[in-house]
Design an enzyme around this catalytic site. Structure first.
Site, PDB file in Angstrom:
ATOM      1  N   GLU A   1       0.795   3.969   1.815  1.00  0.00           N
ATOM      2  CA  GLU A   1       1.248   4.430   3.128  1.00  0.00           C
ATOM      3  C   GLU A   1       2.483   3.655   3.568  1.00  0.00           C
ATOM      4  O   GLU A   1       3.458   4.228   4.071  1.00  0.00           O
ATOM      5  CB  GLU A   1       0.153   4.253   4.183  1.00  0.00           C
ATOM      6  CG  GLU A   1      -1.168   4.885   3.827  1.00  0.00           C
ATOM      7  CD  GLU A   1      -2.126   3.919   3.132  1.00  0.00           C
ATOM      8  OE1 GLU A   1      -1.754   3.316   2.101  1.00  0.00           O
ATOM      9  OE2 GLU A   1      -3.256   3.775   3.610  1.00  0.00           O
TER      10      GLU A   1
ATOM     11  N   CYS B   1      -1.928  -0.825   7.548  1.00  0.00           N
ATOM     12  CA  CYS B   1      -1.198   0.436   7.396  1.00  0.00           C
ATOM     13  C   CYS B   1      -1.346   1.294   8.647  1.00  0.00           C
ATOM     14  O   CYS B   1      -0.405   1.994   9.027  1.00  0.00           O
ATOM     15  CB  CYS B   1      -1.664   1.172   6.149  1.00  0.00           C
ATOM     16  SG  CYS B   1      -1.099   0.382   4.621  1.00  0.00           S
TER      17      CYS B   1
ATOM     18  N   CYS C   1      -5.910   1.198   5.655  1.00  0.00           N
ATOM     19  CA  CYS C   1      -6.415  -0.062   6.185  1.00  0.00           C
ATOM     20  C   CYS C   1      -5.831  -0.290   7.580  1.00  0.00           C
ATOM     21  O   CYS C   1      -4.949   0.454   8.017  1.00  0.00           O
ATOM     22  CB  CYS C   1      -6.055  -1.223   5.255  1.00  0.00           C
ATOM     23  SG  CYS C   1      -4.296  -1.654   5.279  1.00  0.00           S
TER      24      CYS C   1
ATOM     25  N   HIS D   1       0.824  -1.204   0.000  1.00  0.00           N
ATOM     26  CA  HIS D   1       0.000   0.000   0.000  1.00  0.00           C
ATOM     27  C   HIS D   1       0.863   1.261   0.000  1.00  0.00           C
ATOM     28  O   HIS D   1       2.022   1.248   0.422  1.00  0.00           O
ATOM     29  CB  HIS D   1      -0.930   0.008   1.206  1.00  0.00           C
ATOM     30  CG  HIS D   1      -2.015  -1.007   1.111  1.00  0.00           C
ATOM     31  ND1 HIS D   1      -2.951  -1.184   2.104  1.00  0.00           N
ATOM     32  CD2 HIS D   1      -2.329  -1.899   0.138  1.00  0.00           C
ATOM     33  CE1 HIS D   1      -3.797  -2.145   1.748  1.00  0.00           C
ATOM     34  NE2 HIS D   1      -3.428  -2.591   0.556  1.00  0.00           N
TER      35      HIS D   1
END
Length: 163
Positions: free
Chosen positions: A83, A110, A107, A81
């Site tokens: 992040e 993260c 999420c 992801h």
């Protein structure tokens, strides 16, 4: 002599950093969801950026981009992801007290990395997964850790860049 004043209409810090996040998202090769992130210091300096994609050295031509099917045949176990990429891309030491701009609410996985990295504020643009278990867990984690999060207030300003 006429006093010259600074120009008006320049973009705010939130517009600038969310714009950088949106530009980073355009690097994503994901056919469905492109997400970008930008980590910023207390002095409004960009420290790191990331977007969602496969880890370095992993061919995005040989791994799946599917959203459905057997989990191992979808993108989900392989994509990093935005992040997480922004956190992992940073090479300057501590991220303690920084702010993360991201185009999609993080999420739960993260969220844990954001908390562990010392990031204190999350500014997000979209919360399309609001109410899902991962989203609820992320917000619970942020609340428990004292992480401030708020939705970016879009101004509707249009920016055109010739590349």
């Amino acid at each position: 002599m006429e006093k010259i004043r600074k120009r008006s209409g320049y973009i705010s810090w939130d517009e600038y950093f969310m714009g950088v996040s949106k530009l980073a998202a355009m690097r994503s090769k994901d056919p469905n969801t492109q997400v970008g992130a930008c980590i910023v210091s207390l002095e409004n300096k960009i420290l790191s950026m990331g977007y969602n994609g496969f880890p370095n050295g992993v061919s995005d031509d040989e791994f799946p981009w599917a959203r459905e099917g057997d989990e191992v045949d979808t993108k989900y176990p392989y994509v990093t992801h935005s992040e997480m990429n922004a956190i992992l891309n940073y090479r300057g030491g501590s991220l303690e007290g920084t702010k993360l701009y991201v185009t999609l609410f993080p999420c739960n996985e993260c969220a844990k990395a954001i908390i562990q990295a010392g990031i204190k504020t999350v500014v997000y643009d979209d919360d399309k997964y609001d109410g899902t278990p991962s989203n609820v867990a992320a917000k619970r984690l942020f609340n428990a850790a004292g992480i401030r999060y708020y939705r970016y207030q879009a101004t509707g300003r249009k920016v055109e860049i010739d590349l």
